[in-house]
Structures are given as structure tokens and as C-alpha cells.
Design an enzyme around this catalytic site. Sequence first.
Site, PDB file in Angstrom:
ATOM      1  N   CYS A 234       0.815  -1.223   0.000  1.00  9.25           N
ATOM      2  CA  CYS A 234       0.000   0.000   0.000  1.00  9.25           C
ATOM      3  C   CYS A 234       0.843   1.265   0.000  1.00  9.25           C
ATOM      4  O   CYS A 234       0.609   2.195  -0.783  1.00  9.25           O
ATOM      5  CB  CYS A 234      -0.966  -0.021   1.190  1.00  9.25           C
ATOM      6  N   HIS A 289      -2.386   1.048   6.840  1.00  8.25           N
ATOM      7  CA  HIS A 289      -2.797   1.071   5.430  1.00  8.25           C
ATOM      8  C   HIS A 289      -2.914   2.513   4.965  1.00  8.25           C
ATOM      9  O   HIS A 289      -3.197   3.427   5.759  1.00  8.25           O
ATOM     10  CB  HIS A 289      -4.134   0.344   5.260  1.00  8.25           C
ATOM     11  N   HIS A 301      -5.869   2.368  -3.760  1.00 12.05           N
ATOM     12  CA  HIS A 301      -4.954   1.765  -2.786  1.00 12.05           C
ATOM     13  C   HIS A 301      -4.591   0.369  -3.263  1.00 12.05           C
ATOM     14  O   HIS A 301      -5.124  -0.135  -4.253  1.00 12.05           O
ATOM     15  CB  HIS A 301      -5.607   1.721  -1.401  1.00 12.05           C
TER      16      HIS A 301
END
Length: 346
Positions: A234, A289, A301
Amino acid sequence: MAHQPQRDAHFSYTIQIITMNRLKNIWVIHFFAIVLVLCASFEFHVGAAYKDWALVRVSVANVREKPGHASELGSQVIMGTPLKVIGKEGDWLRVETPEGYKGYVIGNSVRLKSDEEMADWRVSDRVAVSSFDQTYIYDRAVPSAESRADTLALHRLTDVVNGSVLELDGIAPYGFSAVRLPDGRRGYIRANEVQRLSGLHGKEVDIEAVIRFAKYLNGTPYLWGGTSSKSMDCSGLTKIAFLSQGVILPRNASQQATIGENIVISPGHAYQKGDLLFFGNPATKRVNHVGIYLGDNRFIHCAGRVMVSSLSPADKDYLELNLLAVRRLSDEDFIELSLSGHPWYN
């Protein structure tokens, strides 16, 4: 019989001489072994004083947490990335990346450089690969009539990815640029697949271009520690997307969450395109994240693969994640994080 004690004494003396000689040989062997170890150590430390830099010589080099191919992949660095060499263990070099990440690379994936060599590199005429796709450097410039993919494939020197840094090496025909790789090899890359490194100044960042680059990677598989357009995690996605505009973000999501302006999380999602969205554990506030806000409640993402998801539960592409923070990078932040302002590049 009267001479037996004399013979025994002579024999005993002979044994003592032999034993002493053997002990002497053993001490000599140990002495030279110690000398060799000290010389090897001296050679490394002296070499480190003059070869304490490295340039990545392969398209993507793995940076591992410990020396060994089985060790966890912490990050990756792409061709032409300058590294600070801070240690050595066997065939592995402990290095620091431009953003401060520390780990181990296998020695044959980089070319060691002295301070003088790095100084020459920093003032050389350089280009960065601008192609969204993985592309190639060839051992010759080929006329367009002969540039079929299957023909060109026979002349590949190496693959390269977006952001790779190469030195220009003169004029080339047929729409190619002549380039020199970090290990000294010379080759040719299509001129429309590179841009002057000076153009990646990071001072006037085009957020739409950052988003466009990220969207181009849609569907690319997730790789823990991945930091190239081949595969990424990510924070690797956000990092390479901004690097395409000359901005060097910190490596991990938790580190990226410390830069820029904090934006208040709002129910109406009044965020701007390019804002970084950070998700994680609401109890511990631990960020794990990150994604890039696209507008209209959506963000891009990498979770399993690069994808676009929604912040709104009413949307089909909604992904239930706990939003912990939103950060916005200003022009001043971009200048501070710019590749052109980094002393390792310039």
C-alpha cells in the site's frame, strides 16, 4: 646395555624438538590466520571510506530486513537509486535509502561508488524513465522498420521501471537515447520513455498526474515490501505514484502519516484529490494502510491488488476500513521532499 640410557635421552630430546617444531608451526599458522583476518577487516574499512556509496544496477533490487534471501522483504529500490553503504555481512551490504530506510541488499545488485565517482554522477546529464509500463534498454538503436517486439527482444540489456535514473551518453538515431547504466554498460532506450532528471524537481507537483499514474497500475498484484510498478504494497503505491512527480515520500504508511497537514476527518468527506488517507486500528491508533483520495468519496490503494474503493457504505465498491487520519501535502512539503533538493542526487 650400558649405552641404553644415553640412547633414551637422545630419543627423548628428539621428540621434544619435533614437538616444539610442531607447536611453532601451529603458532605460525595461527599468526598468519590472524593477520589475514585483520587485513580483510582493514581492507573492508579502508574500502568503505572510499566506496561508501552504491547505485542500484538492476531494474529492481530487494532490500531485506536481514542478510539472506529468505529474510523478510522490507522494501525495494530501483535502478539508479543512490544508496549509502553503512555495513557489510558476507555478500550482503547494509544500506540506507534516500528516504532513510535501512536494510540489506545483495552485493551483485548494486555498483559500489567512491565519493569522487558519486560527485561526478551528481553533475552528469541524467534522465529518469517516465514510461508507466516496464520498458527496456537495448544494445543497439533499431530503425522503426526493424523494431518489431520479437526482434527487439533479442537485443535487450535490461528492463527498467518508472523512476529509474540513467546517464545520457550521446546522440542516438531512430528515436532512441543513448544511455549509460550505473554499472557502466551502454545501451539505448526510446527517447519518448525518458525525461530529464531536472524535470523531476518536485516543486510543481501535478496531482492529476500522480493519480493518473496510480490508476494506470490498477490490478497490479500486492507484494509486501514491493516498491516498484512491477508489484507493490500500500505505501509502495503511494511512494512510487508521488515519485513519478519527483517527490520522495517516506517508505511506510505509519511514516507517511507524519508528513503534511492534518485534515479533520469529516462525515461529508470534504477532502481534496491527492490527500493521503490512513487506515488502521481505532483502539491503538496504529496506522497499517494508506491510499490516495481521488474525489467523489473514492480512493485508490493496494490491498491484494491495486483497486479503487469507496468511503461511502452505500456504494458497491465500499470497503470497510477504519479511517484514522487524512494528510495533505503542500507546495512547501513537496519542495522539502523533492528529488531535486536531495543531496544524494544533486
